[in-house]
Design a protein around this motif. Structure first.
Motif, PDB file in Angstrom:
ATOM      1  N   LEU A 106      -7.456   3.480 -26.047  1.00  0.00           N
ATOM      2  CA  LEU A 106      -6.767   3.115 -24.086  1.00  0.00           C
ATOM      3  C   LEU A 106      -5.204   4.116 -24.555  1.00  0.00           C
ATOM      4  N   VAL A 107      -4.786   4.438 -23.228  1.00  0.00           N
ATOM      5  CA  VAL A 107      -4.248   5.698 -23.015  1.00  0.00           C
ATOM      6  C   VAL A 107      -2.946   5.522 -21.617  1.00  0.00           C
ATOM      7  N   VAL A 108      -2.155   4.813 -22.239  1.00  0.00           N
ATOM      8  CA  VAL A 108      -0.870   4.283 -21.057  1.00  0.00           C
ATOM      9  C   VAL A 108      -0.288   4.964 -21.057  1.00  0.00           C
ATOM     10  N   PRO A 109       0.150   4.890 -19.139  1.00  0.00           N
ATOM     11  CA  PRO A 109       1.394   6.132 -18.760  1.00  0.00           C
ATOM     12  C   PRO A 109       2.779   5.904 -19.426  1.00  0.00           C
ATOM     13  N   ARG A 110       3.481   4.706 -19.635  1.00  0.00           N
ATOM     14  CA  ARG A 110       4.581   4.747 -20.531  1.00  0.00           C
ATOM     15  C   ARG A 110       4.554   3.128 -21.628  1.00  0.00           C
ATOM     16  N   LYS A 111       6.230   4.109 -22.200  1.00  0.00           N
ATOM     17  CA  LYS A 111       6.011   3.162 -23.289  1.00  0.00           C
ATOM     18  C   LYS A 111       5.542   1.183 -23.594  1.00  0.00           C
ATOM     19  N   SER A 112       6.733   1.514 -21.852  1.00  0.00           N
ATOM     20  CA  SER A 112       6.342  -0.216 -21.428  1.00  0.00           C
ATOM     21  C   SER A 112       5.254  -0.401 -21.229  1.00  0.00           C
ATOM     22  N   HIS A 113       4.293   0.120 -20.888  1.00  0.00           N
ATOM     23  CA  HIS A 113       3.250  -0.870 -21.280  1.00  0.00           C
ATOM     24  C   HIS A 113       2.117  -0.597 -22.291  1.00  0.00           C
ATOM     25  N   LYS A 114       2.284   0.374 -23.336  1.00  0.00           N
ATOM     26  CA  LYS A 114       1.954  -0.378 -24.251  1.00  0.00           C
ATOM     27  C   LYS A 114       2.165  -1.323 -25.097  1.00  0.00           C
ATOM     28  N   LEU A 115       3.824  -1.604 -24.779  1.00  0.00           N
ATOM     29  CA  LEU A 115       4.338  -2.782 -25.339  1.00  0.00           C
ATOM     30  C   LEU A 115       3.405  -4.130 -25.055  1.00  0.00           C
ATOM     31  N   MET A 116       3.311  -4.403 -23.702  1.00  0.00           N
ATOM     32  CA  MET A 116       3.004  -4.929 -23.236  1.00  0.00           C
ATOM     33  C   MET A 116       1.604  -5.011 -23.321  1.00  0.00           C
ATOM     34  N   LEU A 117       0.567  -3.948 -24.035  1.00  0.00           N
ATOM     35  CA  LEU A 117      -0.867  -3.850 -23.446  1.00  0.00           C
ATOM     36  C   LEU A 117      -0.781  -4.384 -25.379  1.00  0.00           C
ATOM     37  N   MET A 149     -21.564  -8.192 -27.970  1.00  0.00           N
ATOM     38  CA  MET A 149     -22.712  -8.677 -28.789  1.00  0.00           C
ATOM     39  C   MET A 149     -23.855  -9.387 -27.370  1.00  0.00           C
ATOM     40  N   ASN A 150     -23.292  -9.823 -26.032  1.00  0.00           N
ATOM     41  CA  ASN A 150     -24.050 -11.058 -25.647  1.00  0.00           C
ATOM     42  C   ASN A 150     -25.132 -10.066 -24.393  1.00  0.00           C
ATOM     43  N   VAL A 151     -23.818  -8.079 -24.521  1.00  0.00           N
ATOM     44  CA  VAL A 151     -25.478  -7.549 -23.636  1.00  0.00           C
ATOM     45  C   VAL A 151     -26.579  -6.851 -25.184  1.00  0.00           C
ATOM     46  N   PHE A 152     -25.947  -6.463 -25.853  1.00  0.00           N
ATOM     47  CA  PHE A 152     -26.712  -6.027 -27.353  1.00  0.00           C
ATOM     48  C   PHE A 152     -26.935  -6.361 -27.732  1.00  0.00           C
ATOM     49  N   LEU A 153     -27.277  -7.732 -27.564  1.00  0.00           N
ATOM     50  CA  LEU A 153     -27.663  -8.614 -28.653  1.00  0.00           C
ATOM     51  C   LEU A 153     -28.122  -7.602 -30.429  1.00  0.00           C
ATOM     52  N   CYS A 154     -26.283  -7.651 -31.036  1.00  0.00           N
ATOM     53  CA  CYS A 154     -26.357  -7.032 -32.379  1.00  0.00           C
ATOM     54  C   CYS A 154     -24.822  -7.114 -32.595  1.00  0.00           C
ATOM     55  N   ASP A 155     -24.653  -7.316 -33.766  1.00  0.00           N
ATOM     56  CA  ASP A 155     -22.774  -6.875 -34.398  1.00  0.00           C
ATOM     57  C   ASP A 155     -22.268  -6.351 -33.743  1.00  0.00           C
ATOM     58  N   ILE A 156     -21.214  -6.789 -33.185  1.00  0.00           N
ATOM     59  CA  ILE A 156     -20.262  -5.758 -32.519  1.00  0.00           C
ATOM     60  C   ILE A 156     -19.318  -5.282 -33.790  1.00  0.00           C
ATOM     61  N   ARG A 157     -18.662  -4.324 -33.773  1.00  0.00           N
ATOM     62  CA  ARG A 157     -17.675  -4.354 -34.391  1.00  0.00           C
ATOM     63  C   ARG A 157     -16.563  -3.320 -33.171  1.00  0.00           C
ATOM     64  N   LEU A 158     -15.505  -4.080 -33.034  1.00  0.00           N
ATOM     65  CA  LEU A 158     -14.901  -3.266 -31.790  1.00  0.00           C
ATOM     66  C   LEU A 158     -12.999  -2.637 -31.859  1.00  0.00           C
ATOM     67  N   LYS A 159     -12.720  -1.581 -32.334  1.00  0.00           N
ATOM     68  CA  LYS A 159     -11.638  -1.353 -32.710  1.00  0.00           C
ATOM     69  C   LYS A 159     -10.551  -0.475 -31.732  1.00  0.00           C
ATOM     70  N   LEU A 160      -9.740  -0.804 -30.722  1.00  0.00           N
ATOM     71  CA  LEU A 160      -9.169  -0.522 -30.297  1.00  0.00           C
ATOM     72  C   LEU A 160      -7.466  -0.213 -31.038  1.00  0.00           C
ATOM     73  N   LYS A 161      -7.498   1.366 -29.990  1.00  0.00           N
ATOM     74  CA  LYS A 161      -6.048   2.101 -30.254  1.00  0.00           C
ATOM     75  C   LYS A 161      -5.354   2.380 -28.934  1.00  0.00           C
ATOM     76  N   VAL A 162      -3.444   2.061 -28.970  1.00  0.00           N
ATOM     77  CA  VAL A 162      -2.777   2.101 -27.626  1.00  0.00           C
ATOM     78  C   VAL A 162      -2.067   3.183 -27.974  1.00  0.00           C
ATOM     79  N   GLU A 163      -2.487   4.416 -27.404  1.00  0.00           N
ATOM     80  CA  GLU A 163      -0.897   5.528 -26.966  1.00  0.00           C
ATOM     81  C   GLU A 163      -0.899   5.763 -25.743  1.00  0.00           C
ATOM     82  N   VAL A 164       0.466   6.464 -25.548  1.00  0.00           N
ATOM     83  CA  VAL A 164       1.496   7.258 -24.511  1.00  0.00           C
ATOM     84  C   VAL A 164       0.466   7.903 -24.006  1.00  0.00           C
ATOM     85  N   LYS A 165       0.455   9.075 -23.219  1.00  0.00           N
ATOM     86  CA  LYS A 165       0.284   9.727 -22.114  1.00  0.00           C
ATOM     87  C   LYS A 165       1.086  10.380 -22.890  1.00  0.00           C
ATOM     88  N   SER A 166       0.861  12.351 -23.263  1.00  0.00           N
ATOM     89  CA  SER A 166       1.599  13.198 -22.947  1.00  0.00           C
ATOM     90  C   SER A 166       2.046  13.322 -22.602  1.00  0.00           C
TER      91      SER A 166
END
Length: 457
Positions: free
Chosen positions: A409-420, A440-457
């Motif tokens: 997840l790419v955000v424009p500002r560092k303050s947005h990163k802290l909020m997210l 999981m309800n859409v695909f009917l399978c086990d889900i492993r979701l990983k989210l990362k947050v970065e500030v747009k360079s």
């Protein structure tokens, strides 16, 4: 487990959630309440009600987890029944009226994003309901908005054109109105009226949504009169008559058809009174009929229909050409099966467009992006969510058959990163957990979701 996840998210590292497999969790079926069937107009006209078929609540097919497999299904040849029927439905209305919520309820799975913030749906997408020999194609569209508002919110150009494109392909249009919004519920927006006036040959149905939030049900009487200009399916409605206040079901609101003078008695009326009655009564909405709702409106014909003038629409609050009315609560599914049964009955003979195993025309990646964006809209304030960009870093099947998704997840500002990320990673963890459950309800399978947050360079 929660503490390590929070610590990872706080440092901008991947935050993962593992959704429970379907075998250990009941599959959520978003079906409507079927205790009272028939549209609101059926109750208005005193027609007998019918009980929706219990088969409407059967399990809808899951969406394929592979982009290639989903594309093959969407583009593949439909498995046509001997006598197929089809109905293309455009759902239009003001932003945040509940169009995507209603679409999800009709489909039986959540494949369209839903949020309290406006403009959650950013482009048109198709949902497919296949029941026996009938296929309903739901054209979920962005909320109708003006060019000025689109420019103010920096919306994509498609949000202005997609609703109109959907109307061109529709066999039936559902006009959704949020009756809980006392600022907008008393009149249709100018954008909605323009859309209806541009395509007067397409049958339209008025759907009053969120009626469960109304404490005073008699308000619906006035709303129906204003939004329809007192005319539904060519019949004049008499507002202010009997109302069953003890009923908890919105579809049990009762109106009466106003008595009209027989032709032989009209000769005794004054010319002025006769002209007034003609303007108010309207006529049948068959394609061969003429419709005249007021002096400012134009007469429309089935062949070569002329659109209403802008000045006429600007002074209008309602639309006198609705064929039916439905009152429901899309969020909890009340009376949705009633509407679904009605739509199935309106289908006409014609070839299917999609295979019966297709639930939506969206790719699995688009569904994932939309669901994550829905959660971001839900938990971040003001305009912050609209600046978040998603980048898919990994999408593959894990060793145990689970779907592994890594999103940046790419955000424009560092303050947005802290909020997210939130304090101790609380916000990003909650987004990942809730999005994983929805996927999981859409695909009917086990889900492993990983989210990362970065500030747009």
């Amino acid at each position: 487990m929660a503490a390590p996840m929070a610590a990872l998210a706080a440092r901008g590292l991947p935050c993962a959630v593992r959704a429970a497999p379907p075998s250990r969790r009941a599959v959520l079926l978003m079906t409507g309440c079927a205790r009272c069937s028939g549209s609101a107009l059926s109750h208005i006209l005193g027609l007998p009600s019918q009980t929706p078929s219990p088969a409407l609540g059967r399990h809808p097919p899951p969406v394929a987890t592979s982009r290639e497999k989903q594309a093959r299904l969407v583009r593949g040849r439909p498995d046509q029944p001997p006598e197929p029927k089809v109905l293309r439905i455009a759902i239009i209305g003001a932003p945040n009226a509940g169009k995507s919520t209603l679409s999800n309820q009709l489909l039986g799975r959540k494949v369209f994003p839903v949020s309290k913030k406006v403009h959650t749906t950013r482009c048109k997408a198709h949902g497919v309901v296949t029941h026996e020999d009938t296929q309903l194609i739901i054209l979920d569209t962005p909320g109708l908005t003006s060019p000025m508002k689109a420019k103010r919110h920096r919306l994509e150009a498609a949000m202005l054109t997609d609703p109109w494109d959907s109307m061109k392909r529709a066999d039936l249009v559902l006009v959704l109105v949020d009756v809980s919004d006392h600022w907008t519920r008393n009149s249709l927006s100018l954008e909605v009226l323009k859309c209806l006036a541009q395509f007067p040959h397409i049958p339209s149905v008025l759907v009053l949504n969120k009626v469960d939030l109304l404490k005073k049900k008699f308000i619906l009487l006035g709303l129906i009169n204003e939004l329809t200009e007192g005319i539904v399916n060519g019949k004049k409605l008499k507002v202010g008559s009997e109302l069953e206040c003890n009923s908890s079901s919105p579809a049990k609101t009762v109106l009466k058809v106003a008595p009209t003078s027989p032709p032989e008695n009209r000769a005794q009326e004054s010319p002025c009174q006769l002209e007034t009655n003609k303007a108010q009564e309207g006529s049948s909405l068959d394609n061969s009929s003429h419709v005249k709702a007021s002096e400012s409106s134009l007469v429309t014909e089935a062949q070569g229909q002329k659109p209403y003038r802008y000045g006429d629409l600007k002074n209008r609050k309602g639309w006198p050409h609705f064929r039916d009315i439905f009152m429901l609560a899309a969020l909890n599914g009340e009376e949705v099966d009633t509407l679904k049964q009605y739509l199935l009955m309106q289908a006409k003979p014609g070839p299917w467009e999609f295979h019966s195993r297709v639930l939506t025309s969206q790719s699995p990646h688009e569904i994932c992006d939309n669901i994550i964006r829905e959660k971001i809209l839900e938990y971040l304030p003001l305009e912050v969510p609209y600046g978040v960009t998603q980048v898919t870093e990994l999408w593959e099947e894990g060793p145990s058959g689970e779907l592994v998704i890594v999103k940046n997840l790419v955000v424009p500002r560092k303050s947005h990163k802290l909020m997210l990320i939130g304090r101790r990673g609380a916000v990003i963890s909650r987004i990942a957990q809730e999005a994983g459950q929805d996927l999981m309800n859409v695909f009917l399978c086990d889900i492993r979701l990983k989210l990362k947050v970065e500030v747009k360079s």
